[in-house]
Design a protein around this motif. Structure first.
Motif, PDB file in Angstrom:
ATOM      1  N   LYS A 126     -50.283  51.482  19.825  1.00 32.87           N
ATOM      2  CA  LYS A 126     -49.352  50.708  20.649  1.00 32.87           C
ATOM      3  C   LYS A 126     -49.812  49.252  20.639  1.00 32.87           C
ATOM      4  O   LYS A 126     -51.002  48.958  20.784  1.00 32.87           O
ATOM      5  CB  LYS A 126     -49.320  51.223  22.090  1.00 32.87           C
ATOM      6  CG  LYS A 126     -48.908  52.673  22.214  1.00 32.87           C
ATOM      7  CD  LYS A 126     -47.435  52.863  22.009  1.00 32.87           C
ATOM      8  CE  LYS A 126     -47.067  54.314  22.258  1.00 32.87           C
ATOM      9  NZ  LYS A 126     -45.747  54.644  21.804  1.00 32.87           N
ATOM     10  N   LEU A 141     -42.055  47.062  15.666  1.00 30.27           N
ATOM     11  CA  LEU A 141     -42.329  48.289  16.401  1.00 30.27           C
ATOM     12  C   LEU A 141     -41.224  49.309  16.194  1.00 30.27           C
ATOM     13  O   LEU A 141     -40.066  48.959  15.978  1.00 30.27           O
ATOM     14  CB  LEU A 141     -42.441  48.010  17.902  1.00 30.27           C
ATOM     15  CG  LEU A 141     -43.442  46.951  18.359  1.00 30.27           C
ATOM     16  CD1 LEU A 141     -43.410  46.813  19.882  1.00 30.27           C
ATOM     17  CD2 LEU A 141     -44.837  47.281  17.880  1.00 30.27           C
ATOM     18  N   ASN A 187     -53.538  54.632  20.310  1.00 27.90           N
ATOM     19  CA  ASN A 187     -52.275  55.274  19.938  1.00 27.90           C
ATOM     20  C   ASN A 187     -51.388  54.365  19.092  1.00 27.90           C
ATOM     21  O   ASN A 187     -50.193  54.631  18.939  1.00 27.90           O
ATOM     22  CB  ASN A 187     -51.519  55.716  21.195  1.00 27.90           C
ATOM     23  CG  ASN A 187     -52.296  56.749  21.974  1.00 27.90           C
ATOM     24  OD1 ASN A 187     -52.837  57.691  21.393  1.00 27.90           O
ATOM     25  ND2 ASN A 187     -52.391  56.567  23.280  1.00 27.90           N
ATOM     26  N   GLY A 233     -42.113  51.820  20.276  1.00 24.71           N
ATOM     27  CA  GLY A 233     -43.293  51.237  20.895  1.00 24.71           C
ATOM     28  C   GLY A 233     -44.535  51.238  20.038  1.00 24.71           C
ATOM     29  O   GLY A 233     -45.563  50.699  20.428  1.00 24.71           O
ATOM     30  N   GLU A 234     -44.476  51.852  18.873  1.00 25.59           N
ATOM     31  CA  GLU A 234     -45.639  51.941  17.991  1.00 25.59           C
ATOM     32  C   GLU A 234     -45.530  50.917  16.863  1.00 25.59           C
ATOM     33  O   GLU A 234     -44.456  50.702  16.310  1.00 25.59           O
ATOM     34  CB  GLU A 234     -45.713  53.354  17.404  1.00 25.59           C
ATOM     35  CG  GLU A 234     -46.975  53.616  16.618  1.00 25.59           C
ATOM     36  CD  GLU A 234     -47.058  55.057  16.144  1.00 25.59           C
ATOM     37  OE1 GLU A 234     -47.480  55.258  15.001  1.00 25.59           O
ATOM     38  OE2 GLU A 234     -46.690  55.964  16.911  1.00 25.59           O
TER      39      GLU A 234
END
Length: 157
Positions: A63, A127, A61, A130-131
């Motif tokens: 992350k 980020l 994802n 959170g990505e």
């Protein structure tokens, strides 16, 4: 007959307020990333192929899980020789730096220079929710400084 000037009209100097100064204006967004289940050997091949000194480790994802660097790979090479283990027997998750320090995309890029000095890292992940959206390297900060040369550092807040 009058004297003619062959000097063209001078461009207006760029205003300090018009010069981008945020990390997001200089960060790299086209990143080579790694997965925790890759071997360190695969990472070394990709680092050499892409001429990079490290990169972010992400999940499916996008992350951030950590960062792996040339130094982490060098430790693996040294340990493999010392313990007489195969070079490709170790996974990224065993060698990466977890809980990687990140910096904010809206931070002043010149303030980021101080963080590089204080932490002795060559890159910081960026980020958003959170990505992983980018990475700022020392070279990016130098590029920003060259772009801002001739302007007062005080006005870059």
């Amino acid at each position: 007959m009058g004297i003619k000037s062959f000097q063209g009209r001078r461009a207006e100097p760029e205003k300090a307020a018009d010069i981008p100064v945020c990390v997001k204006d200089y960060m790299s967004t086209d990143l080579v990333t790694f997965r925790k289940e890759q071997t360190v050997f695969e990472v070394m091949e990709l680092m050499i192929k892409h001429q990079i000194s490290g990169g972010c480790v992400v999940d499916e994802n996008n992350k951030l899980l950590g960062v792996i660097s040339e130094g982490d790979c060098m430790k693996h090479i040294s340990d493999s020789r010392y313990y007489n283990m195969p070079m490709d027997a170790n996974l990224v998750e065993k060698r990466m730096t977890c809980n990687a320090k990140t910096i904010d995309a809206d931070m002043n890029v010149l303030d980021a220079a101080k963080i590089f000095i204080e932490n002795r890292f060559r890159r910081f992940p960026i980020l958003k929710n959170g990505e992983l959206v980018g990475q700022l390297s020392q070279r990016d900060v130098m590029r920003a400084a060259l772009n801002l040369k001739g302007n007062s550092w005080d006005h870059q807040k």
